[in-house]
Motif scaffolding. Structure first.
Motif, PDB file in Angstrom:
ATOM      1  N   ARG A  75       8.587 -54.122 -74.581  1.00  0.00           N
ATOM      2  CA  ARG A  75       9.407 -52.963 -74.893  1.00  0.00           C
ATOM      3  C   ARG A  75      10.628 -53.171 -75.963  1.00  0.00           C
ATOM      4  NH1 ARG A  75      10.764 -52.438 -69.856  1.00  0.00           N
ATOM      5  NH2 ARG A  75      13.186 -52.726 -69.908  1.00  0.00           N
ATOM      6  N   ILE A  76      10.995 -54.211 -75.928  1.00  0.00           N
ATOM      7  CA  ILE A  76      11.933 -54.504 -76.963  1.00  0.00           C
ATOM      8  C   ILE A  76      11.369 -54.913 -78.338  1.00  0.00           C
ATOM      9  CG2 ILE A  76      11.965 -57.030 -76.615  1.00  0.00           C
ATOM     10  CD1 ILE A  76      15.416 -55.201 -76.668  1.00  0.00           C
ATOM     11  N   THR A  77      10.325 -55.273 -78.380  1.00  0.00           N
ATOM     12  CA  THR A  77       9.533 -55.612 -79.652  1.00  0.00           C
ATOM     13  C   THR A  77       8.829 -54.260 -80.092  1.00  0.00           C
ATOM     14  OG1 THR A  77       7.782 -56.859 -78.639  1.00  0.00           O
ATOM     15  CG2 THR A  77       9.715 -58.088 -79.451  1.00  0.00           C
ATOM     16  N   ARG A  78       8.398 -53.493 -79.326  1.00  0.00           N
ATOM     17  CA  ARG A  78       7.610 -52.411 -79.417  1.00  0.00           C
ATOM     18  C   ARG A  78       5.975 -52.972 -79.630  1.00  0.00           C
ATOM     19  NH1 ARG A  78      11.803 -50.244 -82.779  1.00  0.00           N
ATOM     20  NH2 ARG A  78      12.979 -48.577 -82.034  1.00  0.00           N
ATOM     21  N   PHE A 129       6.706 -57.239 -85.816  1.00  0.00           N
ATOM     22  CA  PHE A 129       7.209 -56.409 -84.674  1.00  0.00           C
ATOM     23  C   PHE A 129       8.155 -55.374 -84.903  1.00  0.00           C
ATOM     24  CE2 PHE A 129       7.448 -60.787 -81.870  1.00  0.00           C
ATOM     25  CZ  PHE A 129       5.937 -60.803 -81.651  1.00  0.00           C
ATOM     26  N   ARG A 130       8.755 -54.542 -84.043  1.00  0.00           N
ATOM     27  CA  ARG A 130       9.728 -53.594 -84.362  1.00  0.00           C
ATOM     28  C   ARG A 130      10.637 -53.811 -83.323  1.00  0.00           C
ATOM     29  NH1 ARG A 130       6.679 -53.787 -88.100  1.00  0.00           N
ATOM     30  NH2 ARG A 130       5.498 -52.144 -89.163  1.00  0.00           N
ATOM     31  N   CYS A 131      11.418 -54.728 -83.446  1.00  0.00           N
ATOM     32  CA  CYS A 131      12.531 -54.933 -82.285  1.00  0.00           C
ATOM     33  C   CYS A 131      13.613 -53.972 -82.515  1.00  0.00           C
ATOM     34  CB  CYS A 131      13.116 -56.351 -82.660  1.00  0.00           C
ATOM     35  SG  CYS A 131      12.056 -57.750 -82.119  1.00  0.00           S
ATOM     36  N   VAL A 132      13.971 -53.313 -81.342  1.00  0.00           N
ATOM     37  CA  VAL A 132      14.682 -52.149 -81.152  1.00  0.00           C
ATOM     38  C   VAL A 132      16.095 -52.264 -81.901  1.00  0.00           C
ATOM     39  CG1 VAL A 132      13.448 -51.283 -79.286  1.00  0.00           C
ATOM     40  CG2 VAL A 132      15.583 -52.527 -79.098  1.00  0.00           C
ATOM     41  N   TYR A 133      16.735 -53.327 -81.746  1.00  0.00           N
ATOM     42  CA  TYR A 133      17.869 -53.479 -82.496  1.00  0.00           C
ATOM     43  C   TYR A 133      17.941 -53.958 -84.031  1.00  0.00           C
ATOM     44  CZ  TYR A 133      16.664 -58.303 -81.337  1.00  0.00           C
ATOM     45  OH  TYR A 133      15.902 -59.561 -81.337  1.00  0.00           O
ATOM     46  N   ILE A 172      18.504 -47.213 -86.508  1.00  0.00           N
ATOM     47  CA  ILE A 172      17.367 -47.533 -85.647  1.00  0.00           C
ATOM     48  C   ILE A 172      16.942 -46.441 -84.705  1.00  0.00           C
ATOM     49  CG2 ILE A 172      17.637 -50.132 -85.941  1.00  0.00           C
ATOM     50  CD1 ILE A 172      19.213 -50.037 -83.234  1.00  0.00           C
ATOM     51  N   GLY A 173      17.319 -45.410 -85.245  1.00  0.00           N
ATOM     52  CA  GLY A 173      16.981 -44.241 -84.466  1.00  0.00           C
ATOM     53  C   GLY A 173      17.612 -43.852 -83.006  1.00  0.00           C
TER      54      GLY A 173
END
Length: 334
Positions: A135-138, A26-30, A199-200
């Motif tokens: 959306r949250i995990t991308r 995953f790529r969680c946004v936080y 995190i961008g």
């Protein structure tokens, strides 16, 4: 050399969290940027080195071992490591072997984990809405995680859900999440978002939802009774009287828990971080690899514990991200 690990503030170190990989599916946004640069595999501790490292800590008094990542179950041959660690459960040297996971691989590994002596796991899950989850995990798929949770419960694992409280994202799911956990007999812990890594474009302050506010919203619906329960970590627990379920709160910003900190973290490259919210760390990989004897490693562990700070500096109160640390959560390990 068998004296327990005591830090400068007279806290006994009995809890070790070990990251076995910085990689995740995953790529969680936080937690991560979308395009992460991961460590070269040659820099990671081998499974044999992880065994030796963890065994040294167990010998020095650690009673609880939590495996983290990244996503620990994407590490190749990771069950070899869990099965090796189970010997410390069998001798009584270790009270608990557990892990934190995103749940994506549980359908594959739940039975093997139970066979290795794991009895309790934490699953990170911030929403029950498929679109919001994507959306949250991308990269994540909610049905895959739900199948993993099913498999874990079927294997007899006690599942606790960890939910990061995110303002404007899952506020409207507060009661849905608590009801769902109650229906499935799963404990639930809410966590304040922490300022970890670049995190961008994500807005740390905009994401921050104080658990003081979250708890007040729960209390509007049901009486909450404070519990003395401790599981070795930083959570404070209440019982929700309407359902009888246990709900935890991890509050590094609104109410830090540093005074009772009994834990340290090892990265997948063998660095020890004695505080999640500080940059200070020591290298344990070099002494580990320098000698087949554990004497140098034990000395390095004790020297690192002697540098453990009193607490962290996370603070959003001035509307800026004070106390932010540069490394990603996936590097240090959950």
């Amino acid at each position: 050399m068998t004296a327990p690990l005591i830090d400068p503030f007279h806290r006994a170190i009995s809890y070790l969290r070990v990251s076995v990989t910085d990689r995740c599916d995953f790529r969680c946004v936080y937690c991560m940027s979308e395009n992460m640069t991961f460590l070269p595999k040659k820099e990671l501790l081998t499974l044999e080195e992880l065994d030796r490292m963890c065994s040294a800590f167990v010998r020095l008094g650690v009673r609880k071992l939590r495996i983290t990542g990244g996503e620990p179950l994407v590490r190749r041959e990771i069950m070899t490591f869990f099965r090796a660690m189970s010997r410390h459960l069998q001798t009584g040297a270790l009270d608990e072997l557990t892990l934190t996971t995103n749940g994506s691989q549980l359908a594959k590994f739940a039975e093997d984990l139970a066979d290795a002596g794991v009895r309790r796991i934490n699953v990170s899950l911030d929403t029950l809405d498929q679109d919001k989850f994507a959306r949250i995990t991308r990269w994540g798929r909610l049905p895959q995680v739900m199948k993993g949770i099913d498999a874990a419960q079927k294997a007899g694992l006690r599942v606790k859900i960890n939910t990061v409280a995110l303002k404007g994202f899952n506020e409207d799911e507060l009661h849905r999440l608590t009801d769902w956990c109650a229906e499935r007999d799963m404990d639930l812990t809410f966590i304040e978002v922490m300022p970890m890594g670049d995190i961008g474009n994500e807005d740390r302050i905009g994401q921050y939802w104080s658990l003081n506010d979250l708890r007040a919203r729960l209390a509007e619906r049901s009486p909450l009774t404070d519990l003395p329960d401790r599981t070795g970590g930083p959570a404070r627990y209440v019982r929700m009287e309407s359902t009888g379920q246990k709900i935890g709160f991890i509050t590094p910003l609104s109410h830090n828990f540093c005074e009772s900190c009994n834990r340290v973290r090892i990265t997948c490259t063998g660095e020890i971080y004695t505080c999640l919210g500080q940059e200070g760390h020591s290298d344990l990989r070099a002494p580990l690899r320098a000698s087949e004897s554990d004497a140098m490693l034990d000395d390095a562990i004790r020297a690192a514990i002697a540098l453990k700070p009193k607490g962290h500096d996370f603070d959003y109160s001035r509307q800026q991200v004070d106390g932010q640390v540069s490394r990603h959560m996936s590097h240090t390990g959950g």
